[in-house]
Design an enzyme around this catalytic site. Structure first.
Site, short mmCIF file in Angstrom:
data_model
loop_
_atom_site.label_atom_id
_atom_site.label_comp_id
_atom_site.label_asym_id
_atom_site.label_seq_id
_atom_site.Cartn_x
_atom_site.Cartn_y
_atom_site.Cartn_z
N HIS A 1 0.87 -1.18 0.00
CA HIS A 1 0.00 0.00 0.00
C HIS A 1 0.91 1.23 0.00
O HIS A 1 2.03 1.17 0.53
CB HIS A 1 -0.84 -0.05 1.28
N GLN B 1 -5.00 -5.15 6.83
CA GLN B 1 -6.03 -6.07 6.31
C GLN B 1 -5.96 -7.45 6.95
O GLN B 1 -6.72 -8.33 6.56
CB GLN B 1 -5.87 -6.21 4.78
N LYS C 1 -10.82 -0.26 10.54
CA LYS C 1 -11.08 -1.44 9.71
C LYS C 1 -11.47 -2.64 10.57
O LYS C 1 -11.71 -3.73 10.07
CB LYS C 1 -9.83 -1.79 8.89
N ASP D 1 2.60 -4.64 8.00
CA ASP D 1 1.43 -3.79 7.80
C ASP D 1 0.22 -4.70 7.95
O ASP D 1 -0.11 -5.48 7.06
CB ASP D 1 1.51 -3.16 6.40
N CYS E 1 -4.97 2.47 -3.57
CA CYS E 1 -3.74 3.01 -2.96
C CYS E 1 -2.55 2.06 -3.13
O CYS E 1 -1.63 2.06 -2.30
CB CYS E 1 -3.92 3.33 -1.47
C1 LIG Z 1 -2.78 -2.95 3.36
C2 LIG Z 1 -3.05 -1.56 3.84
N1 LIG Z 1 -2.08 -0.87 4.42
C3 LIG Z 1 -2.25 0.37 4.89
C4 LIG Z 1 -3.47 0.99 4.75
C5 LIG Z 1 -3.64 2.37 5.29
O1 LIG Z 1 -4.55 2.36 6.32
P1 LIG Z 1 -4.98 3.74 7.01
O2 LIG Z 1 -5.55 4.58 5.92
O3 LIG Z 1 -5.97 3.35 8.02
O4 LIG Z 1 -3.75 4.33 7.57
C6 LIG Z 1 -4.53 0.32 4.14
C7 LIG Z 1 -5.82 0.98 3.94
O5 LIG Z 1 -6.65 0.58 3.19
C8 LIG Z 1 -4.31 -0.99 3.67
O6 LIG Z 1 -5.28 -1.68 3.08
#
Ligand SMILES: Cc1ncc(COP(=O)(O)O)c(C=O)c1O
Length: 415
Positions: A129, A209, A232, A206, A373
């Site tokens: 991401h 998900q 989430k 990270d 993203c």
């Molecule tokens: C795999 C992953 N990493 C990071 C993020 C970023 O999350 P946040 O916007 O809550 O910081 C997301 C958001 O969709 C994501 O799916």
């Protein structure tokens, strides 16, 4: 709280999804919608909303600052939320839990706090991401580190051999997505952590998900840092967590500094508090964090293993039905059993945004479309974007069938 389980014929407890759905006001207030955009934002159950209201209605006060009765009560609830989250991920102690605003902030905190120098190497997967890509690109620009990307195999699964080859003693950090938001594929994180440790590198996962959808055990995984988002996992927006092994947190320089991060200051000096407080500068989202603790309790009560198998079952139904559509292509990993609760696809001859709009307007089904993203992955694969359905505990088999039927109808327009 009413029971969220029913007794099945096989004599084991299964989730009572009908009962769970009653807890989600959006599902009651927007009758007829099918909410399949959970990878972006989960819905919030009533106990979480009530917990936030409780803060605003009963003990609105500063945490850790005011010693009056409301301040004490707010502090108690805040500390309790940290303990609940620590238990939720099986941390050794609650001081390993740093409250952030989201996954992105947790990753940025590390990118700005780790002692990385010119010549050091940071390794990531090719499906990160932007939140786990851009911070390292900036560290590369500022400090002259190397940012190494491990390419996936042609079937889009993680290439463990390529990863091992990318490792050396210069690698100081391996930072990878645990479950991908592109297609729901889960990387072999235990092997990744072990390999990284063999080379003396620390690992940041990270978990945006992964943590909301499966059991997380940071001790078993032996991961060094884990970033995830509250919004989430049924929690309030603007809440997140950075887990870190305590001895590693102790070695980090804080990134945002100011009130609540220090024991004392003089006009020239300051003495930082111990972790996690030294990373939580300024007044926090107390209501949100207390609500997040309630979200973790709610999930725990249902059981993360139950949630994971429920989503997999729904994904299997959907994926099998979508396979019958001749002009449909899955994006990313093809096998549904490797994709948790995410279905990313394109219909030949149709724009993914149009598919998403038609699903909403004509069928009341809400999904996301675009590059999610993860532009770098889509750009490198020459794919413009995808339509993405993502599932959670309150989704039903009936909704899965409705979705597959709706996509089938829409697909006929693209031929
Ligand atoms: C795999 C992953 N990493 C990071 C993020 C970023 O999350 P946040 O916007 O809550 O910081 C997301 C958001 O969709 C994501 O799916």
């Amino acid at each position: 709280m009413k029971p969220t389980f029913i007794y099945s014929f096989s004599k084991c407890f299964v989730m009572d999804v009908k009962r769970i759905r009653e807890d989600f006001p959006v599902l009651q207030n927007s009758k007829g919608i099918v909410y399949f955009d959970n990878a972006c934002m989960s819905l919030k159950p009533r106990p979480v909303i009530q917990k936030m209201l409780e803060y605003y209605e009963q003990y609105t006060a500063c945490v850790g600052r005011s010693n009056h009765r409301l301040g004490k009560l707010a502090t108690e609830k805040y500390v309790e939320a940290r303990k609940t989250i620590a238990k939720f991920v099986n941390a050794r102690k609650e001081q390993e839990i740093v409250f952030t605003r989201n996954t992105t902030e947790g990753i940025n905190l590390l990118a700005n706090s780790l002692d990385l120098k010119k010549g050091d190497v940071v390794v990531s997967s090719d499906r990160e991401h932007n939140s786990n890509l851009i911070p390292w690109q900036l560290v590369k620009e500022r400090k002259g580190i190397e940012h190494r990307i491990v390419k996936s195999r042609t079937d889009n699964t993680f290439d463990l051999e390529a990863f091992k080859k990318s490792m050396s003693r210069q690698v100081k950090l391996v930072t990878m997505v645990w479950t991908s938001n592109i297609d729901g594929y889960t990387l072999p994180v235990r092997e990744i952590v072990k390999t990284a440790h063999d080379f003396g590198a620390v690992v940041l996962l990270d978990g945006a998900q992964a943590v909301p959808h499966s059991k997380t055990d940071v001790r078993r995984l032996d991961v060094d840092f884990l970033a995830f988002s509250g919004h989430k996992m049924l929690g309030p927006t603007g809440t997140g967590i950075l887990y870190g092994k305590y001895e590693l947190l102790e070695r980090l320089q804080p990134f945002v500094v100011g009130g609540d991060t220090v024991e004392s200051t003089t006009y020239e000096t300051h003495k930082f508090l111990k972790p996690p407080e030294r990373f939580e500068a300024g007044l926090q989202d107390y209501a949100g964090i207390i609500g997040l603790g309630e979200a973790a309790r709610y999930l725990e009560n249902i059981g993360m293993e139950n949630i994971e198998s429920h989503e997999k079952a729904l994904n299997k139904t959907i994926s099998q039905r979508l396979l019958e559509i001749p002009n449909l292509q899955f994006v990313g990993v093809q096998a549904s059993e490797l994709r948790g609760g995410i279905i990313s696809f394109n219909l030949k001859g149709m724009k993914y945004h149009d598919v998403s709009l038609m699903l909403d307007r004509n069928h009341g089904i809400l999904i996301r479309s675009g590059q999610h993203c993860a532009h770098s992955w889509f750009n490198s694969h020459g794919i413009e974007g995808s339509a993405r359905a993502s599932l959670y505990l309150y989704n039903t088999q009936e909704e899965a069938e409705l979705f597959a039927e709706a996509v089938k109808k829409i697909s006929k327009l693209g031929k």
